[in-house]
Every structure is written in C-alpha cells, then in structure tokens.
Design a protein around this motif. Sequence first.
Motif, mmCIF file in Angstrom:
data_model
loop_
_atom_site.group_PDB
_atom_site.id
_atom_site.type_symbol
_atom_site.label_atom_id
_atom_site.label_comp_id
_atom_site.label_asym_id
_atom_site.label_seq_id
_atom_site.Cartn_x
_atom_site.Cartn_y
_atom_site.Cartn_z
ATOM 1 N N PRO A 253 8.157 -6.040 -57.539
ATOM 2 C CA PRO A 253 8.907 -5.755 -56.308
ATOM 3 C C PRO A 253 9.879 -6.878 -55.929
ATOM 4 N N SER A 254 11.054 -6.468 -55.481
ATOM 5 C CA SER A 254 12.050 -7.423 -54.997
ATOM 6 C C SER A 254 11.579 -8.025 -53.672
ATOM 7 N N LYS B 106 13.004 -7.693 -50.808
ATOM 8 C CA LYS B 106 13.096 -6.632 -49.793
ATOM 9 C C LYS B 106 11.934 -5.642 -49.922
ATOM 10 N N SER B 107 11.558 -5.313 -51.146
ATOM 11 C CA SER B 107 10.431 -4.396 -51.345
ATOM 12 C C SER B 107 9.123 -5.035 -50.891
ATOM 13 N N ARG B 108 8.961 -6.315 -51.160
ATOM 14 C CA ARG B 108 7.752 -7.007 -50.697
ATOM 15 C C ARG B 108 7.724 -7.053 -49.171
ATOM 16 N N TYR C 125 8.083 0.385 -52.813
ATOM 17 C CA TYR C 125 8.978 0.353 -53.959
ATOM 18 C C TYR C 125 10.442 0.626 -53.590
ATOM 19 N N TYR C 126 11.331 -0.113 -54.246
ATOM 20 C CA TYR C 126 12.782 0.115 -54.141
ATOM 21 C C TYR C 126 13.244 0.157 -52.682
ATOM 22 N N HIS C 127 12.824 -0.855 -51.934
ATOM 23 C CA HIS C 127 13.095 -0.909 -50.494
ATOM 24 C C HIS C 127 14.459 -1.533 -50.168
ATOM 25 N N HIS C 128 15.066 -2.219 -51.128
ATOM 26 C CA HIS C 128 16.382 -2.822 -50.883
ATOM 27 C C HIS C 128 17.378 -1.702 -50.592
ATOM 28 N N ASN D 195 19.529 -0.682 -53.514
ATOM 29 C CA ASN D 195 18.930 -0.153 -54.739
ATOM 30 C C ASN D 195 19.132 1.360 -54.723
ATOM 31 N N SER E 18 14.357 -12.414 -56.236
ATOM 32 C CA SER E 18 14.185 -11.095 -56.863
ATOM 33 C C SER E 18 14.703 -11.082 -58.294
ATOM 34 N N SER F 111 18.929 -1.132 -59.879
ATOM 35 C CA SER F 111 19.111 -2.331 -59.061
ATOM 36 C C SER F 111 20.583 -2.559 -58.723
#
Length: 161
Positions: free
Chosen positions: A22-23, A25-27, A32-35, A38, A82, A137
């Motif tokens: 996880p990036s 932003k995802s963390r 998942y894929y919260h940026h 993305n 990330s 990404s």
Amino acid sequence: MIHTFEPIYNQESKILILGTFPSVKSREGNFYYHHPRNRFWRVLSSIIGVKQPETIEDKKNMLLQNCIAIWDVIYSCDIKASSDSSIQNVVPNDIANLLNNSNIETIYANGGKSYELYNRYCYKNTKKDIIKLPSTSPANASYSLDKLIESWSSAIQLELL
C-alpha cells in the motif's frame, strides 16, 4: 512497515489482482488504491461497466459482486514513502493459502514490480503463473487512462463474462 489490511475476496472470487504494497495514501485511508490519482477504480469500473465506486464499502461490493479479489504481494518491507523501487527486506503475504481457500483461477499483477515480486517470493509456493498488467499508479505516466482501460480490458474482460 507492515501491511495492515486484509485481502478482499470470497468463495466466488475467480481472479486475483495483486499490487505490491500500500502507498502512503492507501495506508492513511486503510484501503487499497486510496490515492486520488491512482486509476485502479476508474479502470476496473470501466471494464465492468458500472459507476466508479466512491466508498470503501462500494469498492468491496463491486469487487465481490464481480468475482474479483485484491491483495498485495508484500506483508512487510522497508519502503521509502510509496516508492516501489525502494522496497527492501520483503516478507510476502501467504498468497498460496488464499488460493487454497478460494476458487481463484487467474492472477494478475498491477504493474511490473508486483509481477517481479510475486515471481520471486510467491510462485514457488503457489505454482500458479501471474499475468502482468500495466500499473494504474500515477507514477506510470506513460499510460493514459484510455490506454490502461484498453490494456486491462483485453486481458481480463473474458474472465469477467
């Protein structure tokens, strides 16, 4: 750094899409894929032919209703921000256990790094090939949204029918 959220899957899941880790932003968003840049959710909803999900619950429902599982290759690692290229000291997730407890038939990598890491750390336990897709990404600037949708569609559309 430790991966803190579970895979999304159920017994109807037929395909598994794997990211790396996880990036930031995802963390922060714990999903998942919260940026916001993305393109994962835009690509997948376009392929499926549904409105892009907004909430985490809507995202989970879209995945499960369409027999899609998602997870990441890495359980823990050292990573700078990330940056996939900075990943070191990898401990993989137990992908083999997930496969043994589901009906997943096909595995896709969301980008070259997840493809590489899966083959290095997981293939020996799963004995299941993985298909590489271009990364959603924002760092993958060489792929427009339309080009991503086209590439992903040609690879996974048949699975979803």
